[in-house]
Every structure is written in structure tokens, then in C-alpha cells.
Design a protein around this motif. Structure first.
Motif, PDB file in Angstrom:
ATOM      1  N   UNK A  68       0.834  -1.197   0.000  1.00 47.99           N
ATOM      2  CA  UNK A  68       0.000   0.000   0.000  1.00 47.99           C
ATOM      3  C   UNK A  68       0.870   1.249   0.000  1.00 47.99           C
ATOM      4  N   UNK A  69       0.460   2.239  -0.783  1.00 45.95           N
ATOM      5  CA  UNK A  69       1.218   3.481  -0.876  1.00 45.95           C
ATOM      6  C   UNK A  69       0.284   4.603  -1.335  1.00 45.95           C
ATOM      7  N   UNK A  70       0.351   5.744  -0.666  1.00 41.96           N
ATOM      8  CA  UNK A  70      -0.452   6.897  -1.067  1.00 41.96           C
ATOM      9  C   UNK A  70       0.060   7.513  -2.362  1.00 41.96           C
TER      10      UNK A  70
ATOM     11  N   UNK B  11       0.857   4.344  -8.234  1.00 41.92           N
ATOM     12  CA  UNK B  11       0.209   4.626  -9.515  1.00 41.92           C
ATOM     13  C   UNK B  11      -0.730   3.524  -9.955  1.00 41.92           C
ATOM     14  N   UNK B  12      -0.928   2.521  -9.119  1.00 40.29           N
ATOM     15  CA  UNK B  12      -1.844   1.425  -9.451  1.00 40.29           C
ATOM     16  C   UNK B  12      -2.934   1.349  -8.392  1.00 40.29           C
ATOM     17  N   UNK B  13      -4.138   0.997  -8.837  1.00 35.86           N
ATOM     18  CA  UNK B  13      -5.293   0.918  -7.935  1.00 35.86           C
ATOM     19  C   UNK B  13      -5.375  -0.488  -7.358  1.00 35.86           C
ATOM     20  N   UNK B  14      -5.496  -0.557  -6.055  1.00 34.16           N
ATOM     21  CA  UNK B  14      -5.697  -1.829  -5.369  1.00 34.16           C
ATOM     22  C   UNK B  14      -7.198  -2.059  -5.276  1.00 34.16           C
ATOM     23  N   UNK B  15      -7.740  -2.785  -6.273  1.00 31.54           N
ATOM     24  CA  UNK B  15      -9.189  -2.939  -6.362  1.00 31.54           C
ATOM     25  C   UNK B  15      -9.747  -3.733  -5.188  1.00 31.54           C
ATOM     26  N   UNK B  16      -9.037  -4.743  -4.719  1.00 31.40           N
ATOM     27  CA  UNK B  16      -9.539  -5.528  -3.603  1.00 31.40           C
ATOM     28  C   UNK B  16      -9.684  -4.693  -2.346  1.00 31.40           C
TER      29      UNK B  16
ATOM     30  N   UNK C  30     -18.236   4.508  -2.440  1.00 29.67           N
ATOM     31  CA  UNK C  30     -16.833   4.585  -2.852  1.00 29.67           C
ATOM     32  C   UNK C  30     -16.350   6.016  -2.679  1.00 29.67           C
ATOM     33  N   UNK C  31     -15.588   6.226  -1.632  1.00 24.08           N
ATOM     34  CA  UNK C  31     -15.107   7.569  -1.321  1.00 24.08           C
ATOM     35  C   UNK C  31     -13.669   7.819  -1.799  1.00 24.08           C
ATOM     36  N   UNK C  32     -12.837   6.790  -1.758  1.00 21.88           N
ATOM     37  CA  UNK C  32     -11.446   6.965  -2.161  1.00 21.88           C
ATOM     38  C   UNK C  32     -10.910   5.673  -2.765  1.00 21.88           C
ATOM     39  N   UNK C  33      -9.869   5.822  -3.541  1.00 22.60           N
ATOM     40  CA  UNK C  33      -9.212   4.682  -4.163  1.00 22.60           C
ATOM     41  C   UNK C  33      -7.968   4.314  -3.365  1.00 22.60           C
TER      42      UNK C  33
END
Length: 421
Positions: A192-194, A197-202, A215-218
């Protein structure tokens, strides 16, 4: 801080001065000893007494030694300083055998030369004996021990094979300070990283379920970084003995350097057979490590069977030590008289199994070097980098070759000059 009771010292504290000098020698040899340890040692000797040498040895041992690798250095310095009545003559034979003419019949044990250097640091050389009136006067030999910057720069460019014993000792101390940095590798696993550049869909879906499906944030992620393994294959045949011993000093420093970046360092020697010396290089004392490695490898200064030894490595060790994209250092002159076709297949497999294959060849030091030998012509197309390894400067340049995977060194120049496909 603990408070000590007043320590009563004798009027002529010769023993106290000797313990202090002994502790100073241990500190110069690498043991972390400060003034507090010296005070504790004096108090321990005062409490235990000075009746038997064995009790005196273990009393000082309990104060000054904290780790197993410190025992060898402590034992050698204790023997030379306290137990050997001819310790000064013995140390001079270790340091200057050609000058003093006092040479021991046996070879120096592990850490013995380092102990002699620590005890003789700052001491004056013994005066030469007066020649007899009836005999001829011996020539006086003067030794210049100055270590200026110009001398150090000259030493960096000097060939290992041309160094004297004193220059080789200085070169090994310089190699012990060198590092071999390596860039990290991006792993398939993510974290995990703020700033990713990739979305962690799970993780994004799990966070939305906690908020009633809103869905408030990615949640973002980035690849994890990991460090590769370093695999060293060092030729110890007769033509490579001088260079291989020096390079093993350098590899010992790399193996024991904390935070150098390597996940693991695996070392193998080969001449007429393959020998794994990884566990020996993990010993902290370099003399003991190389002595154990020399005892393990029985083919020092023998023949060369590069193809057969690399075939044994590919069969027995490749999957164990090269499964994580290892960087391979192949240290050999390439003078193999075996089957060229078998060597070609072996080198091809070694190249495909490694992330980056670097060939260090001391013969490259010659200006007129050409890939005319059959073994060199066969091996050269299968390496990523081809560099020299005959001096300190050449080993320092090795760090650049590893940090820059696209640096071929002298590979393409020799391929073009010899028209090797």
C-alpha cells in the motif's frame, strides 16, 4: 552509571600498564574496548589474583571478549604479549621476515598477522646487531613506511601480481573498505502506498463495504522492492592464484558488510572441481575465513576445468541460489582446454539463469589482449559485462558495471576485433 570503590594501585603499577597496553592492542586489532573495560579488567585481575596463567587468561577473556569471532584475535594477542617470551622476535618474523632474517618454519595462524600489526603499531624496529670485527659488514636496509596520497594512488593502479608483501597487505586493507552497491529490483508483489500509480481494487472494495457500498477513495499500491542475490564463481587454478586470493578478501568484506543491499552472497571456487565456500566467508575474521576456505577447496593452484565445474554448478546449485534474479560474478582467465561445445552450452544456461552475468578477467590488463584462446572466444558472447580485475581501480569500476546493467565493458570491442558472433 555504576559507582566504583576507590581502586588501590601499587607504587610501581607495571601490571596495570601492561593490561592497559594489552587492551590498546586489542582495540587496534578491531575489538570494541574503551577505558571502562580497562578499569573492569584491572579490578577483575585484582579480585581473581595472578597466580596461574590459565586463570589470568580467562579473567581477561571474560572482560574483553563478547562475541565468538573475537576469540581468535584475543587468543593470538594474548599468546604473543603475555605467554611467549620471544614475542617481539616472533612478531618481527611475521611482519618483516626478509629484513630481519627471523622466519618461522610454520605459516602464520588465523589473525596472527593482525595481532602482530596491533602490537607493533608505533613500536620502533629493533636495532640491528653489531657485526663482528672479523666478518664483513652487512648492508643496511632502509624501509620507507610513509603512506602519502601519491603512494596510495599508485597502489590503486598497481597490478596485484607486481605487489610486494607490504603493498599487498595495504591493498587488502583498502579492499576491505570497498563496497559493491546494487540497485533494488521491483517485485511482483505490491504494498500500500499513497503515492502509488496502481489501484488496489480488492482493498478499495473492502473499504467501500465498510461504508455501506459508498466509494469515497481509491486505495493505491506500488511494487515492493527486493534485493538480488550475489553469486560468485572464482577460479583458483595456478594461473589465477594471486588474483583469486586478493579478490576473496574483497568478497569477504562484501559478504560481511551490513546494509550493502544484497539479499545473500553465495561464493564458489573452482579449479578441477567445484567447492561451496559460502559458510566460510560468513566468519567475521578474514584470516580464519580464508584459512577455512582454503582447507575446504583442495584444488588450489591446480589445473582448470571451467566447463565441467560450471556444468556442476548449473546441475547442483543453480536452482537453489539463482531463483530470484541473481547477479553472477565469474572470475577466471578463460583458459580452458575442454570441449568448446560443452562449454558453450554451459555458459548459455548460466547466462539465461542469471539476471546479470559479469566476467572479470585479469588478462584484460594487457593492452594487446585479444580473444584468441578457444575458451575465451566461446565464453565471451554469453556474458553481459566483460571487465578486468587486476587492481584496486578495476575492482572499484566493478561497482559501476553492476549498478549500470547496460554497461558491457570491453565485450563488444573484443567481439568486433575478433569477429565473434
Amino acid at each position: 552509571m555504576p559507582e566504583y570503590a576507590p581502586l588501590e594501585l601499587p607504587d610501581h603499577p607495571a601490571l596495570t600498564e601492561n593490561i592497559t597496553h594489552f587492551a590498546r592492542a586489542l582495540r587496534k586489532a578491531g575489538l570494541p574496548i574503551g577505558p571502562g573495560r580497562v578499569i573492569e579488567a584491572i579490578r577483575a585481575v585484582e579480585a581473581a589474583g595472578f597466580t596461574e596463567k590459565r586463570d589470568f587468561y580467562w579473567t581477561l577473556h571474560s572482560v574483553f571478549v563478547n562475541k565468538p569471532e573475537q576469540r581468535v584475535v584475543f587468543t593470538q594477542i594474548f599468546r604473543l604479549y603475555w605467554r611467549d617470551p620471544r614475542y617481539m622476535e616472533h612478531m618481527m618474523s611475521l611482519m618483516l621476515p626478509a629484513i630481519r632474517g627471523v622466519q618461522e618454519e610454520r605459516s602464520a595462524k588465523a589473525a596472527e598477522k593482525r595481532a602482530a600489526e596491533a602490537l607493533l603499531d608505533g613500536a620502533d624496529l629493533p636495532e640491528p646487531e653489531e657485526p663482528s670485527k672479523g666478518g664483513e659488514e652487512e648492508p643496511m636496509i632502509e624501509v620507507d613506511a610513509s603512506r602519502t596520497m601519491s603512494a596510495e594512488e599508485k597502489l590503486r593502479c598497481l597490478d596485484f601480481e607486481q605487489m610486494s608483501t607490504e603493498e599487498m597487505a595495504r591493498a587488502r586493507r583498502m579492499l576491505a573498505r570497498l563496497t559493491l552497491p546494487v540497485p533494488p529490483i521491483k517485485s511482483r508483489r505490491a504494498r500500500a502506498s499513497r503515492q502509488g500509480h496502481r489501484v488496489d481494487f480488492g482493498k478499495t472494495l473492502r473499504l467501500s463495504m465498510r461504508r455501506g457500498g459508498q466509494l469515497r477513495e481509491l486505495a493505491l499500491k506500488e511494487p515492493r522492492l527486493r534485493w538480488p542475490n550475489l553469486v560468485v564463481l572464482c577460479d583458483i587454478s595456478g594461473s589465477m592464484s594471486t588474483y583469486s586470493r586478493t579478490i576473496l578478501h574483497f568478497l569477504h568484506a562484501v559478504s560481511n558488510e551490513k546494509g550493502a543491499g544484497w539479499a545473500k552472497v553465495h561464493a564458489f571456487t573452482f579449479g578441477t572441481r567445484l567447492t561451496n565456500i559460502t559458510r566460510h566467508l560468513r566468519q567475521r575474521d578474514v584470516d580464519a575465513a580464508l584459512a577455512a576456505a582454503g582447507a575446504e577447496a583442495q584444488d588450489w593452484e591446480g589445473g582448470t576445468r571451467i566447463g565441467d565445474c560450471l556444468h556442476d554448478f548449473n546441475r547442483d546449485w543453480s536452482r537453489r541460489v539463482m531463483g530470484q534474479g541473481a547477479v553472477v560474478l565469474l572470475i577466471t582467465d578463460g583458459l580452458d582446454r575442454g570441449d568448446p561445445e560443452a562449454l558453450d552450452k554451459t555458459m548459455e544456461r548460466l547466462h539465461l539463469s542469471s539476471r546479470h552475468l559479469v566476467w572479470i578477467n585479469p588478462l584484460l590488463r594487457w593492452d594487446g589482449f585479444a580473444a584468441k584462446a578457444t575458451g575465451i572466444r566461446t565464453m565471451l558472447p554469453h556474458v553481459d559485462t566483460f571487465r578486468a580485475g587486476h587492481s584496486i581501480d578495476s575492482l572499484e569500476a566493478l561497482a559501476e558495471a553492476i549498478s549500470k546493467p547496460n554497461d558491457p565493458g570491453e565485450k563488444y570491442r573484443l567481439l568486433k576485433a575478433n569477429q565473434i558472433s
